[in-house]
Design a protein around this motif. Structure first.
Motif, mmCIF file in Angstrom:
data_model
loop_
_atom_site.group_PDB
_atom_site.id
_atom_site.type_symbol
_atom_site.label_atom_id
_atom_site.label_comp_id
_atom_site.label_asym_id
_atom_site.label_seq_id
_atom_site.Cartn_x
_atom_site.Cartn_y
_atom_site.Cartn_z
ATOM 1 N N ASP A 244 10.031 39.016 46.560
ATOM 2 C CA ASP A 244 10.794 38.025 45.802
ATOM 3 C C ASP A 244 12.256 38.114 46.250
ATOM 4 N N GLU A 245 12.629 37.187 47.127
ATOM 5 C CA GLU A 245 13.999 37.173 47.684
ATOM 6 C C GLU A 245 14.846 36.075 47.025
ATOM 7 N N ILE A 246 14.527 35.766 45.785
ATOM 8 C CA ILE A 246 15.247 34.670 45.117
ATOM 9 C C ILE A 246 16.731 35.006 44.933
ATOM 10 N N VAL A 247 17.038 36.280 44.731
ATOM 11 C CA VAL A 247 18.455 36.689 44.684
ATOM 12 C C VAL A 247 18.945 37.130 46.066
ATOM 13 N N THR A 248 18.142 37.906 46.761
ATOM 14 C CA THR A 248 18.623 38.561 47.986
ATOM 15 C C THR A 248 18.606 37.658 49.219
ATOM 16 N N GLY A 249 17.726 36.636 49.211
ATOM 17 C CA GLY A 249 17.608 35.767 50.378
ATOM 18 C C GLY A 249 18.914 35.034 50.650
ATOM 19 N N PHE A 250 19.436 35.158 51.851
ATOM 20 C CA PHE A 250 20.710 34.562 52.284
ATOM 21 C C PHE A 250 21.923 35.174 51.575
ATOM 22 N N ARG A 251 21.705 36.198 50.751
ATOM 23 C CA ARG A 251 22.847 36.888 50.148
ATOM 24 C C ARG A 251 23.106 38.210 50.870
ATOM 25 N N LEU A 252 22.070 39.038 51.005
ATOM 26 C CA LEU A 252 22.306 40.334 51.666
ATOM 27 C C LEU A 252 22.527 40.140 53.156
ATOM 28 N N SER A 253 21.835 39.170 53.707
ATOM 29 C CA SER A 253 22.060 38.812 55.116
ATOM 30 C C SER A 253 21.482 37.422 55.314
ATOM 31 N N ILE A 254 21.843 36.810 56.409
ATOM 32 C CA ILE A 254 21.351 35.444 56.634
ATOM 33 C C ILE A 254 19.846 35.443 56.927
ATOM 34 N N HIS A 255 19.304 36.607 57.273
ATOM 35 C CA HIS A 255 17.862 36.694 57.515
ATOM 36 C C HIS A 255 17.136 37.346 56.336
ATOM 37 N N GLY A 256 17.847 37.540 55.233
ATOM 38 C CA GLY A 256 17.206 38.084 54.038
ATOM 39 C C GLY A 256 17.132 39.599 54.045
ATOM 40 N N ALA A 257 16.735 40.121 52.882
ATOM 41 C CA ALA A 257 16.575 41.581 52.771
ATOM 42 C C ALA A 257 15.433 42.050 53.674
ATOM 43 N N MET A 258 14.493 41.161 53.941
ATOM 44 C CA MET A 258 13.335 41.585 54.749
ATOM 45 C C MET A 258 13.768 42.025 56.148
ATOM 46 N N SER A 259 14.844 41.442 56.657
ATOM 47 C CA SER A 259 15.293 41.860 57.988
ATOM 48 C C SER A 259 16.036 43.198 57.900
ATOM 49 N N ILE A 260 16.734 43.426 56.803
ATOM 50 C CA ILE A 260 17.454 44.694 56.636
ATOM 51 C C ILE A 260 16.456 45.846 56.512
ATOM 52 N N TYR A 261 15.441 45.623 55.684
ATOM 53 C CA TYR A 261 14.446 46.677 55.439
ATOM 54 C C TYR A 261 13.293 46.638 56.452
ATOM 55 N N LYS A 262 13.341 45.686 57.370
ATOM 56 C CA LYS A 262 12.271 45.498 58.366
ATOM 57 C C LYS A 262 10.891 45.363 57.713
#
Ligand SMILES: Cc1ncc(COP(=O)(O)O)c(C=O)c1O
Length: 451
Positions: A244-262
């Protein structure tokens, strides 16, 4: 100044809001349209907003750290969005048909988050997570969904459990107990215990849904080990891993938290930022799963997973505002994320330092542009107590946090929705941070300190 006095200051400067609140109570249950928007003694009523500020009906200006439930990454009324919306309004805000701008927005999302192989727009995040649950059940033929304790995925029925403390009590009247049996709650950031619980439900486990950062639950980032551990279990068990990237998507990074956490979610949800301040939700993910919702391929309803939309899904006004936001983020990404994440890091560091030098035991949590202080009990006893799950947030001193937020609001015109995490946007600057730090120092020295 004592805290009772802050209420008096607040009341003095918000007399028109008080009148509006009295009227509101006659037309809305509790006087509000979202439970969390009420705070004591009554919320102020906003007349307009611009950049980093809210202007209320009494003429007060508040620097805003709530930012539309953290949706407004570019601040209020950003010129790029205003212009896109005005242009769109002239040629229609709701077609109720397919439209080109929805394709443009979807392609923009896909180019930045390629795991969105297919997607479906809705008008809220709550709908998006509801559809994600239905898709996971359809794809696996299983029933149980696992979420974490304190996880917030909106007001959809399935996921409305173990959200607020005390977690063992029902979240609402009107829930059906038999249905609750198909939701399993996991202790956030405790992988061993979570895996044991998952193991016990694995035969009927359709999916695991999780926010990379517990948002409404207290601004607590999940550990990488936890997110990856749950993902591994889901993959091994052929259950859906839903981020659920409703808050984190495009906020933590432009590719979402999923790219940060791989991470490699099967399905994920977006909302908030991708609507540019307009109502939105999005469920997306692997083609093979999303295709279950294809009404052309699966003409017969019993062969299809029926998900919305709705009347307002992919409406051109929302799509235009969302597209303008993503285009702006893409064009300015280096500078923008460096700025807001830097402000977030400074805020966490400086607010921590102020409280470290005080009699209070405060831990400031967050990541990127998100931050939130937590008041723990007496300094000596639990100095090293971590704030790493929703229970530690819920059992911290909420009253002191609310008082700190009210003091910021009443005396310094700085707005955090009391008790909730704050965020920075493109419209904030170093001067705002300086004022927040100065206000916090003053409150701790002269006001909170006397409590
Ligand atoms: C992580 C998360 N998921 C889902 C939702 C629900 O979104 P909406 O309020 O648009 O229904 C929220 C809302 O705050 C959220 O924070």
């Amino acid at each position: 100044m004592r805290f009772e006095d802050y209420h008096a200051v607040y009341r003095r400067k918000t007399s028109l809001s008080k009148k509006l609140y009295s009227r509101s109570k006659q037309v809305f249950a509790g006087g509000i349209n979202h439970n969390i928007r009420y705070f004591s003694p009554y919320p102020f009523y906003v007349r307009r907003a611009a950049k980093n500020a809210l202007f209320d009906v009494d003429g007060n200006r508040f620097t805003d750290y709530w930012m539309g439930h953290w949706a407004l990454i570019l601040g209020h009324s950003h010129p790029a969005i205003v212009s896109a919306l005005c242009k769109q309004a002239k040629s229609g805000v709701l077609f109720g048909t397919a439209n080109a701008v929805s394709v443009n927005l979807a392609e923009a999302i896909q180019s930045l988050m390629p795991r969105a192989e297919l997607m479906r727009f809705s008008s809220t995040g709550s709908e998006a997570t509801m559809y994600a649950v239905r898709l996971a059940r359809a794809a696996t033929g299983r029933r149980v969904i696992a979420k974490v304790i304190g996880g917030w995925h909106g007001f959809n029925t399935t996921l409305l459990q173990t959200v607020n403390y005390p977690f063992e009590y029902e979240e609402s009247l009107g829930m059906v107990q038999e249905e609750e049996h198909f939701l399993e709650s996991l202790p956030f950031n405790d992988l061993d215990r979570s895996l044991k619980i998952l193991e016990s439900r694995k035969d009927d486990l359709a999916g695991i849904i999780i926010e990379p950062v517990l948002g409404a639950g207290g601004c607590i980032p999940a550990t990488s080990e936890y997110l990856v551990g749950l993902q591994e279990f889901a993959k091994k068990n052929s259950s859906m891993y839903i981020l659920d990237e409703i808050v984190t998507g495009f906020r933590l990074s432009i590719h979402g938290a999923m790219s940060i956490y791989k991470l490699e979610p099967d399905l994920f949800t977006l909302g908030k930022i991708i609507g540019g301040g307009m109502p939105i939700g999005l469920v997306c993910g692997r083609k093979e799963i999303m295709s279950l919702a294809d009404p052309i391929l699966r003409e017969q309803k019993f062969k299809r997973c029926s998900i919305g939309g709705g009347t307002f899904s992919a409406n051109p006004a929302t799509m235009s505002a969302g597209l303008a936001t993503l285009q702006y983020l893409k064009a300015n990404r280096e500078k923008l994320y460096t700025k807001i994440n830097g402000l977030g890091e400074q805020a966490r560091k400086k607010i921590s330092a102020i409280f470290n030098d005080s009699k209070f035991n405060v831990k400031v949590t967050g990541t990127g542009s998100l931050f939130m202080p937590h008041f723990l009990e007496a300094k000596a006893s639990d100095d090293n107590k971590a704030v790493d799950n929703a229970l530690s947030v819920a059992t911290s001193n909420q009253e002191l946090l609310n008082k700190y937020h009210m003091a910021l609001m009443a005396k310094y015109n700085i707005f955090f929705l009391p008790g909730k995490m704050g965020c920075f946007s493109e419209a904030h600057n170093a001067g705002d941070l300086k004022r927040l730090i100065y206000a916090t120092e003053s409150i701790v020295a002269s006001d909170l300190g006397r409590e």
